[in-house]
Design a protein around this motif. Structure first.
Motif, PDB file in Angstrom:
ATOM      1  N   ALA A  94       0.832  -1.206   0.000  1.00 35.54           N
ATOM      2  CA  ALA A  94       0.000   0.000   0.000  1.00 35.54           C
ATOM      3  C   ALA A  94       0.868   1.258   0.000  1.00 35.54           C
ATOM      4  N   VAL A 196      -5.090   2.893  -2.114  1.00 32.54           N
ATOM      5  CA  VAL A 196      -6.292   2.950  -1.272  1.00 32.54           C
ATOM      6  C   VAL A 196      -6.872   1.545  -1.069  1.00 32.54           C
ATOM      7  N   LEU A 197      -6.936   0.787  -2.151  1.00 34.80           N
ATOM      8  CA  LEU A 197      -7.423  -0.583  -2.033  1.00 34.80           C
ATOM      9  C   LEU A 197      -6.488  -1.427  -1.163  1.00 34.80           C
ATOM     10  N   ILE A 199      -4.841  -0.294   1.431  1.00 39.53           N
ATOM     11  CA  ILE A 199      -5.167   0.042   2.828  1.00 39.53           C
ATOM     12  C   ILE A 199      -6.421  -0.702   3.272  1.00 39.53           C
ATOM     13  N   TYR A 200      -7.410  -0.769   2.358  1.00 43.76           N
ATOM     14  CA  TYR A 200      -8.626  -1.525   2.659  1.00 43.76           C
ATOM     15  C   TYR A 200      -8.289  -2.995   2.906  1.00 43.76           C
ATOM     16  N   ALA A 201      -7.467  -3.568   2.050  1.00 43.01           N
ATOM     17  CA  ALA A 201      -7.079  -4.970   2.202  1.00 43.01           C
ATOM     18  C   ALA A 201      -6.288  -5.184   3.488  1.00 43.01           C
ATOM     19  N   PHE A 203      -6.675  -3.583   6.386  1.00 43.50           N
ATOM     20  CA  PHE A 203      -7.610  -3.675   7.509  1.00 43.50           C
ATOM     21  C   PHE A 203      -8.440  -4.952   7.423  1.00 43.50           C
ATOM     22  N   LEU A 204      -8.744  -5.373   6.202  1.00 47.50           N
ATOM     23  CA  LEU A 204      -9.471  -6.626   6.034  1.00 47.50           C
ATOM     24  C   LEU A 204      -8.646  -7.791   6.568  1.00 47.50           C
TER      25      LEU A 204
END
Length: 475
Positions: A94, A196-197, A199-201, A203-204
């Motif tokens: 990221a 951005v994706l 960062i989402y991944a 936290f996932l």
């Protein structure tokens, strides 16, 4: 009979691993697709050919970093755990993707732009190399034993989706913005989207990935265990520890468990029909059986004998064909069974006891009230000793664990039934045992470390059994 599989957590972990792989290949493909824009913005574009060659050389640098990342993070994952490394590699990806999106152009900072691209590209390569091996290994480790190949191959689906997504994003941005805008700023949008994706991944993954055991804590890694009594107390704690140590746990109880197991099968161990239905659902190749379910002395005497002894033996003997060679059977006995030598006559009479004859047996041998619990544990210890070598041709061993008073939901039943004796034991002991004192011993007996232990009854009671023996012999 209720059979519920709790694979939701593992499926979440599979999705988290797959999304991470998809995003890594998204960034990887995006670099190749946008290389012409990187060359004109982050290198000296007065020599377009040299700029393009330099861009591709940086691209190749990422490939050089990949095996280094695989070696480095592979070693670290064995020490720190797969989950930790997979979160770290996602964070690196990221950062590197966002970093590329934010690099000032060559006209603004000169060679520093090219150096920054090389830095972030090497970071991507290290993370990508570490992620690939660790994530494939992780998915294989969390996969159900019957579907390990399918789950492992599904990670590659994420790789393909990442490549396709990067190509689609590049085509869409080019169609929407046009060639001029893509060369000016559009290429940055693709990398920013990847960041951005990422960062989402990240936290996932932090929320979804199982924390697998690492190093010496993997005593039960890849073992399939059946644990009865998982809804509370020692059974619940044993199931938790077993999964923490890498086992796949099939939990059995009359009540649903609060702790997560890989499969839960509801069964009433006082019923032969219920146990038969349970046996029909259990797979072959089971590595261990922990007979922990039991009733306290406050329950009906016939039911106590059925659950604590008759049902336990029926389940064990009929599960033998489904046990793997070198499997371990662990029976939860009790300090209450320490007087078994004085009950040998009754114990011999119970050897072929059936469910239907239990009530008559209890009446004939005056097994009523609290005596039902004591006798069930005496007979269980004796049965464990008797079968010390019964199945040794297959390497199957049986051992027992005998706790004293344990602080579980049924402790109050023992105090209510035993009265002054229980209070005296409590005074002698510095404290009652806890499930966390007993469960690790059960887990050890289920592990390969106990292979040379056969027909052993381990007193895990804070020294009470030793105190009784010493006092009896004037020590």
């Amino acid at each position: 009979m209720n059979n519920t599989t709790s694979h939701q957590g593992r499926l979440k972990s599979l999705r988290a691993a797959g999304i991470g792989n998809a995003l890594e290949w998204f960034d990887w493909t995006l670099y190749a697709t946008f290389s012409v824009y990187l060359a004109s913005n982050l290198f000296d574009k007065t020599d377009a050919r040299s700029a393009m060659l330099a861009t591709l050389a940086v691209f190749a640098g990422g490939f050089v970093a990949r095996p280094i990342g695989g070696w480095l993070f592979g070693r670290l994952s064995d020490r720190l755990g797969r989950r930790t490394i997979m979160v770290l590699t996602m964070l690196m990806l990221a950062i590197s993707s966002l970093g590329i999106a934010l690099i000032p152009d060559y006209q603004s900072i000169g060679l520093y732009a090219s150096a920054a691209l090389l830095f972030f590209r090497l970071m991507q390569g290290l993370a990508h190399g570490g992620e690939t091996g660790v994530s494939y290994t992780y998915v294989a480790e969390i996969a159900p034993s019957k579907h390990r190949g399918l789950w492992s191959s599904s990670v590659y689906v994420g790789v393909t989706l990442g490549v396709m997504a990067a190509t689609a994003v590049a085509a869409t941005l080019t169609w929407l913005l046009g060639a001029q805008a893509m060369g000016d700023y559009g290429w940055r949008i693709g990398f920013a989207l990847g960041g951005v994706l990422g960062i989402y991944a990240l936290f996932l993954r932090r929320g979804a990935l199982f924390k697998l055991c690492a190093g010496e804590s993997c005593m039960l890694n890849n073992k399939t265990l059946v644990i009865t009594g998982v809804s509370s107390g020692i059974g619940e704690e044993t199931a938790r520890i077993a999964r923490e140590q890498g086992a796949q746990v099939i939990g059995v109880d009359i009540n649903p468990p609060k702790v997560e197991v890989d499969q839960f099968i509801q069964a009433d161990l006082s019923s032969q029909e219920s146990i038969d239905a349970l046996l029909a659902q259990l797979p072959r190749g089971i590595d261990g059986l922990a007979n922990i379910a039991g009733l306290p002395p406050t329950q009906n005497a016939e039911r106590v004998i059925k659950v604590n002894l008759v049902g336990l033996k029926y389940l064990t003997l009929n599960l033998l064909p489904k046990l793997a060679d070198n499997a371990s059977i662990v029976n939860l006995a009790s300090l209450a069974g320490a007087g078994w030598p004085d009950a040998v006559a009754s114990i011999k009479a119970v050897e072929s006891l059936s469910f239907a004859d239990t009530a008559a047996f209890c009446e004939q041998h005056e097994i009523i009230g609290p005596r039902s619990y004591f006798f069930s544990k005496e007979a269980l210890i004796a049965w464990t000793l008797q079968n010390r070598w019964t199945w040794r041709e297959r390497g199957i061993r049986v051992n027992a664990v005998s706790p004293g008073l344990v602080d579980t939901p049924i402790l109050k039943d023992f105090i209510e039934t035993l009265g002054a004796r229980a209070e005296e034991d409590m005074k002698t002991m510095d404290r009652p045992g806890r499930a966390t004192d007993i469960a690790p011993v059960v887990a050890f007996l289920l592990s390969d470390g106990s292979r040379w232990m056969r027909g052993t009854n381990l007193a895990v009671d804070g020294g009470m059994h030793s105190h009784i023996l010493a006092s009896a012999h004037g020590l």
